[in-house]
Design a protein around this motif. Structure first.
Motif, PDB file in Angstrom:
ATOM      1  N   LEU A 128       3.193  -9.768   1.944  1.00  0.00           N
ATOM      2  CA  LEU A 128       4.375  -9.527   1.126  1.00  0.00           C
ATOM      3  C   LEU A 128       4.095  -8.464   0.073  1.00  0.00           C
ATOM      4  CD1 LEU A 128       7.255 -10.286   0.424  1.00  0.00           C
ATOM      5  CD2 LEU A 128       6.363 -12.132  -1.022  1.00  0.00           C
ATOM      6  N   THR A 129       2.891  -8.528  -0.536  1.00  0.00           N
ATOM      7  CA  THR A 129       2.537  -7.522  -1.541  1.00  0.00           C
ATOM      8  C   THR A 129       2.465  -6.134  -0.931  1.00  0.00           C
ATOM      9  OG1 THR A 129       1.274  -9.198  -2.761  1.00  0.00           O
ATOM     10  CG2 THR A 129       0.812  -6.880  -3.256  1.00  0.00           C
ATOM     11  N   LYS A 130       1.878  -6.038   0.260  1.00  0.00           N
ATOM     12  CA  LYS A 130       1.775  -4.751   0.929  1.00  0.00           C
ATOM     13  C   LYS A 130       3.148  -4.193   1.264  1.00  0.00           C
ATOM     14  CE  LYS A 130      -0.455  -2.523   4.892  1.00  0.00           C
ATOM     15  NZ  LYS A 130      -1.318  -2.741   6.097  1.00  0.00           N
ATOM     16  N   SER A 131       4.027  -5.058   1.807  1.00  0.00           N
ATOM     17  CA  SER A 131       5.372  -4.596   2.156  1.00  0.00           C
ATOM     18  C   SER A 131       6.154  -4.198   0.916  1.00  0.00           C
ATOM     19  CB  SER A 131       6.117  -5.695   2.922  1.00  0.00           C
ATOM     20  OG  SER A 131       5.435  -6.020   4.120  1.00  0.00           O
ATOM     21  N   LEU A 132       6.035  -5.010  -0.142  1.00  0.00           N
ATOM     22  CA  LEU A 132       6.769  -4.695  -1.370  1.00  0.00           C
ATOM     23  C   LEU A 132       6.254  -3.404  -1.993  1.00  0.00           C
ATOM     24  CD1 LEU A 132       8.962  -5.663  -3.277  1.00  0.00           C
ATOM     25  CD2 LEU A 132       7.227  -6.954  -4.537  1.00  0.00           C
ATOM     26  N   THR A 133       4.929  -3.204  -1.951  1.00  0.00           N
ATOM     27  CA  THR A 133       4.353  -1.965  -2.474  1.00  0.00           C
ATOM     28  C   THR A 133       4.862  -0.755  -1.710  1.00  0.00           C
ATOM     29  OG1 THR A 133       2.362  -3.168  -3.144  1.00  0.00           O
ATOM     30  CG2 THR A 133       2.198  -0.765  -2.978  1.00  0.00           C
ATOM     31  N   TYR A 134       4.960  -0.897  -0.392  1.00  0.00           N
ATOM     32  CA  TYR A 134       5.474   0.205   0.423  1.00  0.00           C
ATOM     33  C   TYR A 134       6.921   0.513   0.060  1.00  0.00           C
ATOM     34  CZ  TYR A 134       7.136   2.764   4.497  1.00  0.00           C
ATOM     35  OH  TYR A 134       7.711   3.700   5.320  1.00  0.00           O
ATOM     36  N   ILE A 135       7.731  -0.528  -0.119  1.00  0.00           N
ATOM     37  CA  ILE A 135       9.146  -0.300  -0.451  1.00  0.00           C
ATOM     38  C   ILE A 135       9.268   0.344  -1.827  1.00  0.00           C
ATOM     39  CG2 ILE A 135      11.323  -1.470  -0.946  1.00  0.00           C
ATOM     40  CD1 ILE A 135      10.618  -3.505   1.194  1.00  0.00           C
ATOM     41  N   LEU A 136       8.514  -0.178  -2.807  1.00  0.00           N
ATOM     42  CA  LEU A 136       8.602   0.394  -4.154  1.00  0.00           C
ATOM     43  C   LEU A 136       8.068   1.814  -4.202  1.00  0.00           C
ATOM     44  CD1 LEU A 136       7.512  -2.701  -6.284  1.00  0.00           C
ATOM     45  CD2 LEU A 136       9.824  -1.837  -5.897  1.00  0.00           C
ATOM     46  N   GLY A 137       7.104   2.131  -3.317  1.00  0.00           N
ATOM     47  CA  GLY A 137       6.564   3.476  -3.281  1.00  0.00           C
ATOM     48  C   GLY A 137       7.422   4.463  -2.515  1.00  0.00           C
ATOM     49  N   ASN A 138       8.492   3.983  -1.895  1.00  0.00           N
ATOM     50  CA  ASN A 138       9.377   4.858  -1.122  1.00  0.00           C
ATOM     51  C   ASN A 138      10.814   4.720  -1.593  1.00  0.00           C
ATOM     52  OD1 ASN A 138       7.765   6.016   1.457  1.00  0.00           O
ATOM     53  ND2 ASN A 138       7.033   3.961   1.001  1.00  0.00           N
TER      54      ASN A 138
END
Length: 633
Positions: free
Chosen positions: A148-158
């Protein structure tokens, strides 16, 4: 039953209802934090005080109540079990410390990956989760938290990408509104056009009826006038009565001659009375059943359904021949799109890359220049004015392991050529034993010479790798398919060997004592023996027959005859492989002496037939060249 908030699917609670579900404590904590953030400072009061209650200072999860300091001490006396309760901050929503199993009322400690459900210790040992993958909650927590952290980081970074896609969606919404309005206008215009055509047709039909009506009325009016002239004292009758009063004979004759003709016609009309025109308009009835059905079935144009690839007619040889058809009730397709790619190449990052051919007419196509020894996956979809339809199911095709060798049959040499019937295109041969072989079979007990009928290909291989395929009639008595040195084939089969003689070895082509000096040498022939719908793979034949030798099977066996046989010759390596030409499954591999030109050979003992595989390029179909037009997704 109630709808799932995530997917809107129906959820069946069962007999226990909501009690059978886990509490969503995480969501409760989120709601509680939200309530506290929007609170205007309202105090939480003690639930056990006498009126007026004091402000609560503590809460108890076990007792599910809020207390002031005095009430907490009163209801949790020292030395009792309640004294062990841990106080919490005052709240109106009491939650357990952890999730409890709805079945056993115990705290969950593990996670079942198979069922994707939290379980307690009792659930873990029950049959319900027997053989399932169960991990501790800590492991599942860490794994899911990392994901979840990885997916959320990807979304926030894009976020820029998200905003771009939002703009694209908003633009799509605007285009949808404009396109929808245009579609409405087009439909309205077409319907108005149909109405105009109907109105024009209605006017022309009414005009035809009006003209017919006026014509009939005119004829009936004239007939009425004629009959009125027959009344006493009027018209023709009155004039005749006055003529009869004439006494001057010449004058009477002059006037009565024409009058008599008119009176005669009137008398005949009176005797054979019939209206001059019919009052019925049955011939003006319209049959609009077909048109009403067409209007009732009038609907928006649908895209074609997914085509069905004909696997019986689709195959790969020198080229790939692809054939398909639409389902019976599918809307028509104006043209098709063919996509194909190799599956035996290393996968590259990103989506699969397809080669594409647009606007293919008809329901078949040729794919030229495929790579040898490869596996291709192909699919087709149709297109019409409504757009592209769904893709067909993928079809996998194996291409031959070597370049295809094109040749014809040459029966100009060998024994008993009169028994071999070669087709006009020189791609098929049939052995016709006839009466001589029957008479020879009658004399088998006393000895006879039974000939081996041989036919060769008209080309010889001197280098590289070559492949060809043929079909053997399952009813053939005995057929040998293979290759051999051209010089040795002519030397061995020019004579008439005696198949009954004890010195004749049917697999060597030499006398029985001639093989001792060449045991280790590669054989000059390599044949696969087929008879009565079976292929013989046995150890009893010598290596010259191409059935076994050092690389052959240890024991005799037979396998069913496939629809087509493939022969692959590697001239440099001196190896010959026999394959099932449909599945490209290997049947036999054996050595071959390639010291000279090698040519295809076919031998017959008794009746039999062989048909060479026709090159795909000779079919009058649309060609699709693989090289030079690759269009990628």
């Amino acid at each position: 039953m109630f709808p799932c908030p995530a997917c809107q699917g129906d959820v069946e609670l069962g007999e226990r209802g909501l009690a059978g579900l886990f509490r969503n404590l995480t969501l409760e904590r989120v709601v509680e934090r939200y309530r506290q953030s929007v609170s205007v400072g309202g105090a939480i009061l003690c639930q056990l005080c006498k009126p007026p209650p004091l402000e609560a200072t503590k809460g108890c999860t076990e007792c599910r109540a809020t207390f002031c300091n005095e009430c907490f001490k009163l209801f949790h006396p020292w030395g009792t079990q309640k004294a062990q309760h841990e106080p919490t901050l005052p709240t109106l929503s009491f939650r357990p410390k952890g999730l409890m199993c709805p079945d056993h009322k115990e705290e969950v400690t593990h996670y079942c990956k198979t069922c994707q459900r939290l379980v307690c210790q009792l659930c873990r040992v029950r049959r319900t989760h027997g053989g399932h993958k169960i991990t501790p909650v800590l492991s599942a927590y860490q794994a899911l938290k990392d994901k979840l952290t990885k997916s959320l980081t990807y979304i926030l970074g894009n976020q820029d990408t998200v905003q771009t896609q939002i703009c694209e969606l908003e633009e799509t919404v605007r285009h949808t509104e404009v396109s929808g309005q245009q579609a409405k206008e087009e439909v309205s215009q077409l319907v108005r056009g149909l109405g105009a055509v109907l109105e024009e047709k209605r006017a022309s039909l009414l005009q035809a009826i009006e003209e017919c009506q006026q014509e009939r009325l005119a004829r009936l009016s004239a007939q009425i006038q004629e009959h009125r002239s027959l009344l006493d004292g009027s018209g023709l009758v009155g004039y005749a009565q006055e003529v009869l009063k004439e006494t001057d004979q010449p004058c009477f004759v002059q006037a009565a001659k024409q009058l008599h003709n008119r009176i005669a016609r009137a008398t005949e009309a009176l005797q054979t009375f019939r209206p001059a025109a019919s009052s019925s308009f049955r011939h003006c009835q319209l049959d609009v059943g077909r048109e009403m059905k067409l209007l009732t079935e009038l609907n928006f144009l649908q895209v074609p359904e997914a085509p069905v690839i004909d696997t019986q007619r689709t195959f790969a040889y020198d080229q790939i021949f692809l054939c398909w058809r639409l389902p019976p009730h599918s809307p028509p397709a104006w043209h098709y799109t063919i996509e194909f790619r190799r599956t035996d190449v290393p996968a590259q990052p990103g989506p699969a890359r397809w080669q594409r051919r647009e606007e293919v007419r008809g329901t078949s196509a040729l794919l030229e220049n495929p790579d040898t020894g490869s596996v291709y996956v192909l699919r087709v979809r149709g297109c019409n004015k409504a757009g592209y339809g769904e893709y067909s199911e993928d079809v996998h095709l194996h291409t031959p392991p070597a370049p295809v060798l094109h040749f014809f049959l040459d029966g100009r040499w060998g024994t008993s050529r009169e028994r071999l019937a070669i087709s006009k295109d020189q791609r098929a041969v049939r052995s016709v034993p006839g009466l001589p072989l029957l008479l020879a079979a009658e004399r088998l007990l006393t000895g006879c010479h039974l000939s081996v009928d041989v036919v060769l290909g008209d080309v010889a291989v001197t280098q590289g790798r070559s492949y060809w395929a043929c079909a053997v009639d399952p009813a053939s008595y005995l057929v040998k398919v293979g290759v051999g040195l051209e010089s040795k084939l002519q030397e061995s089969f020019q004579g008439a060997p005696d198949v009954i003689s004890p010195r004749y070895d049917p697999d060597s082509g030499h006398d029985s004592g001639a093989e001792d000096a060449t045991v280790e040498a590669s054989p000059p022939f390599a044949f696969l023996t087929i008879g009565m719908g079976k292929i013989l793979l046995g150890s009893g034949a010598s290596s010259n027959a191409g059935l076994t030798g050092r690389d052959g099977p240890a024991a005799s066996c037979t396998v069913p005859l496939p629809p087509r046989l493939g022969i692959c010759l590697d001239y440099e390596r001196g190896r010959v492989s026999f394959l099932d030409a449909v599945s490209f499954r290997g049947l036999l591999e054996c050595p071959l002496d390639c010291s000279g030109p090698v040519c295809p050979a076919f031998c017959f003992i008794g009746g039999g037939a062989v048909q060479l595989q026709e090159p795909v390029g000779t079919k009058p179909e649309r060609k699709v060249t693989i090289g030079g037009f690759a269009k990628l997704d």
